[in-house]
Design an enzyme around this catalytic site. Structure first.
Site, mmCIF file in Angstrom:
data_model
loop_
_atom_site.group_PDB
_atom_site.id
_atom_site.type_symbol
_atom_site.label_atom_id
_atom_site.label_comp_id
_atom_site.label_asym_id
_atom_site.label_seq_id
_atom_site.Cartn_x
_atom_site.Cartn_y
_atom_site.Cartn_z
ATOM 1 N N ASP A 119 5.466 8.063 -2.440
ATOM 2 C CA ASP A 119 6.205 8.181 -1.170
ATOM 3 C C ASP A 119 5.229 7.936 -0.025
ATOM 4 O O ASP A 119 4.061 7.576 -0.268
ATOM 5 C CB ASP A 119 6.895 9.558 -1.057
ATOM 6 C CG ASP A 119 8.198 9.458 -0.261
ATOM 7 O OD1 ASP A 119 8.134 9.060 0.915
ATOM 8 O OD2 ASP A 119 9.273 9.759 -0.811
ATOM 9 N N HIS B 265 9.851 4.202 2.127
ATOM 10 C CA HIS B 265 9.032 5.332 1.649
ATOM 11 C C HIS B 265 7.712 4.828 1.057
ATOM 12 O O HIS B 265 7.270 5.293 0.008
ATOM 13 C CB HIS B 265 9.792 6.152 0.600
ATOM 14 C CG HIS B 265 10.918 6.953 1.184
ATOM 15 N ND1 HIS B 265 10.742 8.221 1.682
ATOM 16 C CD2 HIS B 265 12.231 6.664 1.386
ATOM 17 C CE1 HIS B 265 11.910 8.677 2.141
ATOM 18 N NE2 HIS B 265 12.824 7.745 1.980
ATOM 19 N N GLU C 170 16.995 4.992 1.948
ATOM 20 C CA GLU C 170 16.547 5.117 3.340
ATOM 21 C C GLU C 170 15.602 3.990 3.771
ATOM 22 O O GLU C 170 14.596 4.242 4.427
ATOM 23 C CB GLU C 170 15.857 6.475 3.552
ATOM 24 C CG GLU C 170 16.776 7.643 3.306
ATOM 25 C CD GLU C 170 16.124 8.995 3.508
ATOM 26 O OE1 GLU C 170 16.777 9.874 4.076
ATOM 27 O OE2 GLU C 170 14.956 9.191 3.089
HETATM 28 C C1 TNX Z 1 16.137 12.362 1.743
HETATM 29 S S1 TNX Z 1 17.283 12.220 -0.973
HETATM 30 C C2 TNX Z 1 15.297 11.719 0.858
HETATM 31 C C3 TNX Z 1 13.973 12.318 0.574
HETATM 32 C C4 TNX Z 1 13.727 13.557 1.400
HETATM 33 C C5 TNX Z 1 14.986 14.405 1.435
HETATM 34 C C6 TNX Z 1 14.821 15.718 2.133
HETATM 35 C C7 TNX Z 1 16.586 10.857 -0.883
HETATM 36 C C8 TNX Z 1 16.961 9.820 -1.830
HETATM 37 N N1 TNX Z 1 15.683 10.662 0.085
HETATM 38 O O1 TNX Z 1 12.973 11.363 0.795
HETATM 39 O O2 TNX Z 1 12.680 14.262 0.847
HETATM 40 O O3 TNX Z 1 15.990 13.658 2.083
HETATM 41 O O4 TNX Z 1 15.930 16.532 1.940
#
Ligand code: TNX
Length: 528
Positions: free
Chosen positions: A195, A243, A307
């Site tokens: 990440d 990420h 994301e």
């Molecule tokens: C979203 S859940 C993310 C993570 C974060 C999390 C915190 C997901 C697929 N991605 O990178 O840690 O929210 O709640």
């Protein structure tokens, strides 16, 4: 005299808590029948655990330890044909259907645990341990109450996820985590290995990826072996193309053109992505996926896909824009199509199957379609709050398999009660109580015919605020017990009131193992 006294103590406890051999069963087995007759007496001098196959030695040793811990007896294990009058048999019966289907038969003469393979029998042993734990009076007297159980899980995929990318976790801590989850019949541990805050897996061809804290390939192999003995498969996650600050800090040339001169600091920003039109990105990722595939025997490799801030990256990048023009794309997110086509091809060539976090065309409801067309062989994880019903329908339409980790039930990083942890990185997380977790029906009440693509469940423990193993356990338990039951037990056998009662012996037991559970005081009705 001692027996007489313990009987009195038992009777007193019984009136207070109504303990019996079902009172510690989590997840609740799907089929239990009473068996009449006398209990089976464990006799340290006579009782033997017989195994039908050598491969059952680990399950037998686990049962041996359970008997030692719960009844203070040392029972030998034998590979010979069962003989004598006091037998516990672990019997492999390949013709039994269902990979994790086991049966238990206890009567006055002995115990038989059957299953088609080691995993099934191991689950039978886990259930035996909970029979001993719940049935305090009998266990105290080294007796096992007669019972017949025939049990098979509702879902094949029952996972928890850890995030050592955000805060590193030692191999020892992960082993301890596996020990506990295996008791509740979880069979997958997803490790979010990369990440913005860190790249935790050694890649021999690209040594700059890892900093001070990472797992060597050798350590990972050892961990995989440890998990496999307990019938837990480790699924690796390499999160791309977002990420990715950690990889970009090591190899800045893998970023988009507009980021060429930006200094990347591990953990500082979450919005930088790998470039979608750079040959080197693809060759490095191929090396990575090939090494990952060699380390992990799992059927799946998880490639993230969540994301991705495409507008802030690919839209601004001259190379990405050129690719868009070449492909005739009108939306930047369409670049995910060739990006993941290549990645998925690497995964397939390594004889693995891809998993991705499911992204739709909107991050809040309403959403109407996938963010980009996922190939059919991608298994998707539903995670965004509010979007799971849509994910379920769209995956059914497109023929993708789905794993259920809906934010409102399965996010173990969210607080368990208002005002509780996490004390930072809480961006207004919804409160996810134990009861809320328990309410998860992974099929969202869909008809049988509409749930065939649902593989199972996953509880995700994102690691931003997870500083150590005690915090890790506090956020996981008891909520992971609720999710375990959601993954294993059919709806008609589930009931929160019954679960609450079964929770107490398990909480006590977890504490005894050194697990820092959260005490769910809110489930107790104080006005009696
Ligand atoms: C979203 S859940 C993310 C993570 C974060 C999390 C915190 C997901 C697929 N991605 O990178 O840690 O929210 O709640």
């Amino acid at each position: 005299m001692k027996n007489y006294l313990s009987l009195i103590v038992c009777l007193l406890t019984l009136t207070a808590t109504a303990q019996d051999n079902r009172s510690a069963l989590i997840p609740m087995p799907n089929n239990i029948n009473e068996v009449k007759g006398k209990p089976f007496n464990i006799d340290a001098k006579k009782t033997t655990i017989y195994i039908s196959h050598k491969e059952l030695l680990f399950a037998a040793t686990t049962l041996q330890q359970s008997l030692k811990e719960r009844m203070q007896v040392n029972i030998p294990i034998s590979e010979l044909t069962p003989r004598g009058t006091s037998t516990i048999r672990l019997q492999m019966e390949p013709e039994m259907t269902g990979k994790e289907h086991y049966s238990i038969w206890v009567d006055g003469k002995g115990v038989t645990i059957r299953g088609a393979n080691c995993a099934a029998i191991y689950y039978g042993v886990m259930t035996m341990d909970q029979l001993f734990l719940g049935d305090g009076c009998s266990t105290e007297q080294k007796k096992i109450t007669p019972i017949a159980i025939d049990d098979t899980p509702r879902f094949a995929y029952r996972a928890l996820m850890l995030d050592p990318a955000r805060n590193f976790l030692s191999v020892e801590d992960i082993k301890f985590y596996i020990d506990q989850m295996a008791h509740y019949k979880y069979n997958v541990l997803q490790l979010h290995l990369t990440d913005d805050q860190g790249w935790r897996i050694e890649i021999k061809k690209h040594p700059k990826l890892t900093g001070k804290k990472f797992y060597t390939q050798q350590q990972l192999k050892e961990l995989i072996g440890y998990a496999a003995e307990r019938h837990v498969e480790i699924v690796p996650e390499i999160d791309i193309p977002g990420h990715t600050v950690a990889i970009l800090a090591a190899y800045p040339e893998l970023g988009c053109t507009h980021t060429d001169t930006i200094e990347m600091v591990v953990g500082k920003s979450v919005e930088f992505m790998l470039c979608a039109n750079n040959k080197k990105v693809y060759s490095v990722l191929k090396d990575i996926i090939d090494e990952v595939a060699l380390i992990f025997p799992s059927k799946y490799i998880h490639l993230g896909g969540d994301e991705a801030a495409v507008e802030k990256n690919w839209t601004k990048c001259s190379r990405c824009r050129a690719l868009m023009a070449q492909m005739g794309y009108t939306k930047t997110s369409q670049l995910m199509i060739p990006f993941f086509a290549k990645m998925i091809d690497f995964v397939r060539k390594d004889n693995k199957q891809p998993i991705l976090w499911c992204e739709l065309d909107n991050i809040y409801p309403p959403a109407n379609d996938y963010l980009f067309p996922y190939p059919k062989d991608v298994t998707l994880v539903s995670w965004r709050g509010g979007l799971t019903p849509t994910c379920l329908e769209i995956t059914a339409q497109h023929g993708n398999n789905i794993i259920m980790a809906p934010g409102e039930y399965a996010y173990l990083d969210y607080p368990q009660l208002e005002g509780d942890l996490p004390e930072f990185n809480n961006w207004g997380m919804p409160v996810t109580t134990l009861e809320k977790c328990y309410q998860l029906d992974p099929a969202y009440s869909k008809a049988e015919s509409e749930q065939t693509h649902i593989q199972g469940i996953m509880g995700t423990l994102w690691g931003e605020a997870i500083k150590d193993i005690n915090r890790l356990m506090y956020m996981t338990y008891p909520r992971a017990l609720a999710l375990a039951e959601a993954g294993w037990t059919q709806m008609q056998n589930r009931n929160f009131e019954s679960f609450k009662e079964r929770l107490y012996p398990n909480l006590m037991n977890l504490i005894k193992q050194g697990v820092s559970v959260r005490v769910p005081f809110e489930i107790v009705n104080r006005e009696k």
